[in-house]
Each structure stands twice: as structure tokens, then as C-alpha cells.
Design a protein around this motif. Structure first.
Motif, PDB file in Angstrom:
ATOM      1  N   ALA A   1      29.020-111.362  37.473  1.00 44.95           N
ATOM      2  CA  ALA A   1      28.611-112.384  36.508  1.00 44.95           C
ATOM      3  C   ALA A   1      27.333-111.968  35.784  1.00 44.95           C
ATOM      4  O   ALA A   1      27.151-112.257  34.604  1.00 44.95           O
ATOM      5  N   LEU A   2      26.457-111.261  36.496  1.00 40.48           N
ATOM      6  CA  LEU A   2      25.190-110.844  35.911  1.00 40.48           C
ATOM      7  C   LEU A   2      25.350-109.673  34.951  1.00 40.48           C
ATOM      8  O   LEU A   2      24.670-109.592  33.927  1.00 40.48           O
ATOM      9  N   SER A   3      26.256-108.745  35.285  1.00 42.98           N
ATOM     10  CA  SER A   3      26.351-107.487  34.539  1.00 42.98           C
ATOM     11  C   SER A   3      27.597-107.360  33.676  1.00 42.98           C
ATOM     12  O   SER A   3      27.649-106.516  32.778  1.00 42.98           O
ATOM     13  N   ASP A   4      28.625-108.159  33.972  1.00 49.95           N
ATOM     14  CA  ASP A   4      29.924-108.025  33.312  1.00 49.95           C
ATOM     15  C   ASP A   4      30.564-106.672  33.615  1.00 49.95           C
ATOM     16  O   ASP A   4      31.391-106.161  32.848  1.00 49.95           O
ATOM     17  N   ALA A   5      30.181-106.075  34.745  1.00 46.95           N
ATOM     18  CA  ALA A   5      30.724-104.768  35.124  1.00 46.95           C
ATOM     19  C   ALA A   5      32.146-104.914  35.644  1.00 46.95           C
ATOM     20  O   ALA A   5      32.469-105.888  36.333  1.00 46.95           O
ATOM     21  N   PRO A   6      33.025-103.973  35.349  1.00 51.22           N
ATOM     22  CA  PRO A   6      34.383-104.000  35.906  1.00 51.22           C
ATOM     23  C   PRO A   6      34.363-103.699  37.396  1.00 51.22           C
ATOM     24  O   PRO A   6      33.426-103.066  37.908  1.00 51.22           O
ATOM     25  N   ILE A   7      35.407-104.147  38.079  1.00 52.93           N
ATOM     26  CA  ILE A   7      35.538-103.964  39.524  1.00 52.93           C
ATOM     27  C   ILE A   7      36.767-103.106  39.809  1.00 52.93           C
ATOM     28  O   ILE A   7      37.841-103.323  39.246  1.00 52.93           O
ATOM     29  N   VAL A   8      36.581-102.122  40.694  1.00 52.25           N
ATOM     30  CA  VAL A   8      37.686-101.268  41.125  1.00 52.25           C
ATOM     31  C   VAL A   8      37.740-101.269  42.645  1.00 52.25           C
ATOM     32  O   VAL A   8      36.727-101.023  43.311  1.00 52.25           O
ATOM     33  N   LEU A   9      38.913-101.572  43.206  1.00 49.39           N
ATOM     34  CA  LEU A   9      39.126-101.430  44.640  1.00 49.39           C
ATOM     35  C   LEU A   9      39.583 -99.999  44.908  1.00 49.39           C
ATOM     36  O   LEU A   9      40.451 -99.471  44.196  1.00 49.39           O
ATOM     37  N   VAL A  10      39.027 -99.383  45.932  1.00 50.20           N
ATOM     38  CA  VAL A  10      39.333 -97.984  46.204  1.00 50.20           C
ATOM     39  C   VAL A  10      39.318 -97.720  47.704  1.00 50.20           C
ATOM     40  O   VAL A  10      38.534 -98.335  48.436  1.00 50.20           O
ATOM     41  N   PHE A  11      40.214 -96.844  48.152  1.00 52.51           N
ATOM     42  CA  PHE A  11      40.091 -96.347  49.522  1.00 52.51           C
ATOM     43  C   PHE A  11      40.701 -94.961  49.619  1.00 52.51           C
ATOM     44  O   PHE A  11      41.575 -94.585  48.831  1.00 52.51           O
ATOM     45  N   ALA A  12      40.187 -94.209  50.576  1.00 54.96           N
ATOM     46  CA  ALA A  12      40.631 -92.833  50.802  1.00 54.96           C
ATOM     47  C   ALA A  12      41.545 -92.816  52.017  1.00 54.96           C
ATOM     48  O   ALA A  12      41.069 -92.909  53.159  1.00 54.96           O
ATOM     49  N   GLU A  13      42.847 -92.726  51.777  1.00 57.53           N
ATOM     50  CA  GLU A  13      43.797 -92.684  52.884  1.00 57.53           C
ATOM     51  C   GLU A  13      43.748 -91.311  53.554  1.00 57.53           C
ATOM     52  O   GLU A  13      43.848 -90.278  52.902  1.00 57.53           O
TER      53      GLU A  13
END
Length: 309
Positions: free
Chosen positions: A239-251
Motif C-alpha cells: 500500500a505504501l509503495s505500490d510495488a508488485p508482489i511475486v511468490l517464489v520458491f526453489a524446488e
């Protein structure tokens, strides 16, 4: 006067130089921790994972809360899983633990690893080009300790971590995990300010979104059918930055030095309603974990009730 004589004299007089007396044990503890981690980091990754699998299977069978919690949390989420899959979850937790020295202590732990797909960073390149920064979310899943050094090779990154209670250990963890292009931000007001500043510079930040926050810093939301106290920091930062969000994991793949990077971009901002945002975030985490459920850290006390929550 010799240091020992100085201490004895002041103790006898009723004035104890606390910092002087306690400095030596703390320094010894740091030296021991560094030595142990350095020695473990010398192991080839395949050896470290094999040793970790053996330790993980053994630790989960010992009497105590850890093994019971691991089994209960795992079967709460996936009740249809077999005993063999439960045993693999135990081994995977040990692999995760023994990977830590390798990724913390080596100058370039990513060197020589097989990372697929090779172009995994293309999506994050596009998002960072917007100039609003990037929020990377990775739960305690797979080789999550790999992600900090991996992304720091390409972008300046700041990663949030939960600091140990002991100050000397907190400082040691922060110094050990930091490296060029990778800063560690403790989960304190200072650390949150570091995250905000990084986003304002258009950089990448990393957060473990399944980390249980302190009282007053989260909201209750379902997580695999059970209420879990979930941080609202991610929502506030976006909300503060309007930055996009990415979910990530290393299988972690067969072959010890191979990982597959899974990424999912959240196309819509999190809701301004904290409860709705927490529920949506946990739902996305569930979908991510379902891709490799044995590699989640089920022994983590995800459902604890923090004081003041």
C-alpha cells in the motif's frame, strides 16, 4: 593491571564490569558458531543434503514437540499423504537445515548449481523496470535460503529475517548472511525502515510470509483449514509503495545441485481490508506449497498464538 586482576578487584569491591566479564563467552560462542558453519559449508551440497536427510528423519522421531508438530501440521494440510511421504517431509526438513551453512558461508553459493528455467528472472526484470521496487515472497519451502544469494546476483536486495533473542547471535546472523548486493533487515522497526527505503529506491525485498509475527502485527486467517496468525506487513508495504508482489520458491530436484524456480505474479494488489488480504495471501501460499508439499517446513510452529495477538 592484568585483565583477570581487574575483574577480580572490581568483583571484590562490589562493582562488576558486566560487559567485560560477558564479552569473552560471547566472543567464544561467535567463534564456535562461525567454525561449525564454516566446516559444514565445506561439504559438497550433495553430502550436506544427505547428512541433513539422515538428521531430519532422526530428529522427527525423537520424543518432543517437534516431531509431533511436524506430523500434525503435515496431515492437517494433506490428510491423504502416506507414511513414506511423511518420512520424506522429515528428511526434507533436515536437508533445508544443512543447506543453511552452504548458502550463508560460501562467497558464491550459486556457482555450479543447475537452476531451471534459465530465464526465470525475465518476469522480475519487467516488474522492476516499473521503478516501484519488487516484493518477493517465499515461504519456508524448498531451498529458500538459495533465493537471497540468487536474486542478489542480479539486483540489490534486502531480506527480512526474524532476529534471535540474544543480541550477539542476532548480530552474527545479520553479518554472516549479508553479502555484496544483499542486506539483511531484522524484523524490528529498523528493519522495516530498511525495507521501505529499498522499495523507494526501486529495489527488491524478500519476506518469508508464513513467519509468525508478533502480537499486534498480524491478523488471523485460515491456513490449510486452521486459523494462523498472519503478518500484515506485506499489505502495508504494498500500500505504501505500490510495488508488485511475486511468490517464489526453489524446488529441490533430484541430483542435489539442481533447483527449479517457481514464480507467480499477483496480478491484483492486496485488499485494503487486512483480513481479506491475509486470507488471500495464505490461499496463494497453500497453492504454492501444494506443488511440493514434502519440502515445506511442517515442523515450524505456524499455528502458535503470540502474546498480544
Amino acid at each position: 593491571m592484568a585483565p583477570a586482576s581487574l575483574v577480580n578487584t572490581r568483583i571484590a569491591s562490589g562493582v562488576v564490569p558486566f560487559q567485560f566479564v560477558t564479552a569473552a563467552p560471547r566472543r567464544r560462542a561467535r567463534i564456535i558458531m562461525t567454525a561449525v558453519f564454516w566446516l559444514l559449508s565445506l561439504l559438497p551440497l550433495s553430502w550436506a543434503q544427505a547428512l541433513g536427510a539422515w538428521l531430519g528423519a532422526g530428529a522427527a522421531r525423537l520424543p518432543g514437540r517437534y516431531g509431533t508438530r511436524l506430523q500434525q501440521n503435515y496431515l492437517q494440510a494433506f490428510p491423504e499423504r502416506t507414511l513414506a511421504q511423511l518420512q520424506e517431509a522429515r528428511r526434507a526438513a533436515g536437508r533445508m537445515l544443512l543447506e543453511i551453512p552452504y548458502f550463508w558461508m560460501r562467497n558464491n553459493p550459486v556457482e555450479g548449481l543447475n537452476i531451471a528455467p534459465a530465464n526465470f528472472h525475465e518476469a522480475t526484470d519487467v516488474l522492476l523496470a516499473q521503478g516501484k521496487g519488487l516484493i518477493l515472497l517465499s515461504p519456508h519451502l524448498g531451498g529458500f535460503e538459495l533465493l537471497g544469494p540468487l536474486f542478489a546476483q542480479r539486483y540489490p536486495s534486502t531480506v527480512l529475517f526474524k532476529p534471535p533473542h540474544r543480541p550477539w547471535l542476532r548480530d552474527w546472523v545479520e553479518r554472516t548472511r549479508s553479502r555484496p548486493n544483499l542486506a539483511m533487515a531484522p524484523a524490528t522497526p529498523r528493519g522495516v525502515r530498511m525495507l521501505v527505503k529499498a522499495l523507494k529506491r526501486g529495489e527488491t525485498i524478500g519476506i518469508l510470509p508464513d513467519q509468525c509475527p508478533g502480537g499486534g502485527e498480524g491478523d488471523w486467517a485460515p491456513f490449510f483449514g486452521k486459523s494462523a496468525y498472519t503478518m500484515n506487513l506485506v499489505q502495508r508495504l504494498q500500500a505504501l509503495s505500490d510495488a508488485p508482489i511475486v511468490l517464489v520458491f526453489a524446488e529441490r530436484l533430484p541430483g542435489a545441485r539442481s533447483y527449479h524456480i517457481h514464480m507467480e505474479v499477483l496480478t491484483e494488489p492486496l485488499s485494503s481490508d487486512r483480513q481479506t488480504a491475509a486470507s488471500h495471501l495464505n490461499s496463494k501460499l497453500e497453492q504454492l506449497i501444494a506443488r511440493a508439499p514434502e519440502q515445506y517446513l511442517w515442523g515450524y510452529n505456524r499455528y502458535k498464538h503470540p502474546r498480544g495477538a
